[in-house]
Design a protein around this motif. Sequence first.
Motif, PDB file in Angstrom:
ATOM      1  N   GLU A 437     -39.515  11.260   5.596  1.00 30.58           N
ATOM      2  CA  GLU A 437     -39.113   9.763   5.712  1.00 30.58           C
ATOM      3  C   GLU A 437     -37.591   9.566   5.516  1.00 30.58           C
ATOM      4  OE1 GLU A 437     -41.250   7.169   2.947  1.00 30.58           O
ATOM      5  OE2 GLU A 437     -43.232   7.516   4.460  1.00 30.58           O
ATOM      6  N   LYS A 441     -34.932   8.654   8.305  1.00 27.28           N
ATOM      7  CA  LYS A 441     -34.082   7.461   8.249  1.00 27.28           C
ATOM      8  C   LYS A 441     -32.632   7.876   8.093  1.00 27.28           C
ATOM      9  CE  LYS A 441     -33.637   3.650   5.106  1.00 27.28           C
ATOM     10  NZ  LYS A 441     -34.201   2.869   3.663  1.00 27.28           N
ATOM     11  N   TYR A 442     -32.159   8.994   7.764  1.00 26.77           N
ATOM     12  CA  TYR A 442     -30.785   9.250   7.201  1.00 26.77           C
ATOM     13  C   TYR A 442     -30.010  10.339   8.228  1.00 26.77           C
ATOM     14  CZ  TYR A 442     -31.338   6.318   3.403  1.00 26.77           C
ATOM     15  OH  TYR A 442     -31.586   5.063   2.809  1.00 26.77           O
TER      16      TYR A 442
END
Length: 533
Positions: A437, A441-442
């Motif tokens: 995750e 996301k990054y």
Amino acid sequence: MKQLFGLISLGLLLFSCGSSNKSAEVDKEKPVIESRAPLPDPSIYANTITSEELRDMLMVYASDEFKGRDAGTPSEALATDYLKNYYKDEGISSPKSTSVSDYLQKVPIKELRFPDATISVDGQSFKLIEDLTVSQGNTSETFSASEIVYVGYGIKAENYSDYKNLNVKGKVVLAKAGEPKDANGNYITTGTSEGTKWTNGRQARRTKEEAAKEMGAKAFILFEPESFETLASFYKRFQNSDRRSVGLVDENDKFLSFVIGDNLAKALYNEIGESADPKVLSKSIKIDLKRENAELKSHNVVAYIPGAELPNEYLIISAHLDHVGVQDGEVYNGADDDGSGTISVLEIAEAFQKAVENGHRPKRSVVFLHVTAEEKGLLGSRYYADSDPVFPLDQTIANLNIDMIGRVDPKHENDRNYLYIIGSDRLSSDLHQISEEVNNKYTKINFDYTYNDPKDPNRFYNRSDHYNFAKHNIPIIFYFNGTHADYHRPGDTPDKIEYDLMENRARLVFYTAWELANGVSRPVVDKAEVTKP
């Protein structure tokens, strides 16, 4: 990263030494009383990890001045000074521990001089290299016995034990390689056809040694023909080499372990190839080991940021500080292995410290651990995890280990935005999910799980410092870019590092650490090993 085979790893393969399991004393930390603002977007701090700063530091750390940072040498001392001074300058704390002085945890390694060993059976003498190799043995030792306890495969598991109804305390134990299977061809200990810790090469040897030691045996003799030929070949080369072997040494540990070939195995028990049934053998045996060791100065470097709410829960971010030194007059700089990991840990620490200075102290404590003698057999991390954990292992929530994240391997020459992820799902589904995750996301790196396959012949899961935490059922992630033409070569220099990739990969580790340090709960261990390797 430590090589799986080769003279550099002889410290573990040939001369690894036992260690005690005492816990280090740590001051009881109280929650930090300070104003803690709501957590911001971690990108604010991740963005302080820059390719420019990574380059500037690695150009120093992997320069010729540091002479390859070989464990136990003055050049490694330069490296530890560099690291501790960095943490001092950043205002990041040294642990309040009896085993750490000014960021340095002494690791009791010694240069293990070439041994002389013989084993006599009923008056017949068998020699080093020709018939046997020494796997464990700290100091000179001579003793005799009138019987040997044959323990079949030497397995001691929850659902199967060759030690059942046997007393081996203070005795010589004999075992053979392998493990039994059921009628369907599956290993009895796991019920699957996949190789286990009782069959996987060096891991199996260590596991069987530890089982015998745990049962109180004085000496352990393992008949493992294929490994014996490999080890004997290493011995022959090592005998005529100027390279050093290094190991952990506990002078009070008198346990001995040997790997033997066919001739000695038949003299001990002629039916060893056919029988796996444990029994007591009436054999006169004499073991004579002569060894001289030279003490070396070597240290782990430990720094940490105390947590604001759960200071007694610890996340460890690690990298090994050593490399292989100078060989044949050439400096092996170790820029990728593991200068890239070492400098990334420093930058990650700086990012956390900037957050602290802005009122965003992590919820849990974050430990920055630089371990020595990885190239000699994961010795620094083994000492930390098995003998002297600065922070309690049962309160260590995870280990994020960085070992080589600055280069591109041949497989990914046309796909630079990748990283091998190893071990994230081995012990904790939570940790694996967090890792995925955070990346989605990054950082959006293409995760390659090839080396996470338990069947992968490279066995990278066992070959870097995270393994010494994983064997204690601490969830781990190993970040790795794979090997390349300069792996363990003089060409592993800082000018070849791809700093844009290193920046994004280091940011990935920071984001993952941020989530773990500030999460509602620690990762659940839902795939724990039944017994420790």
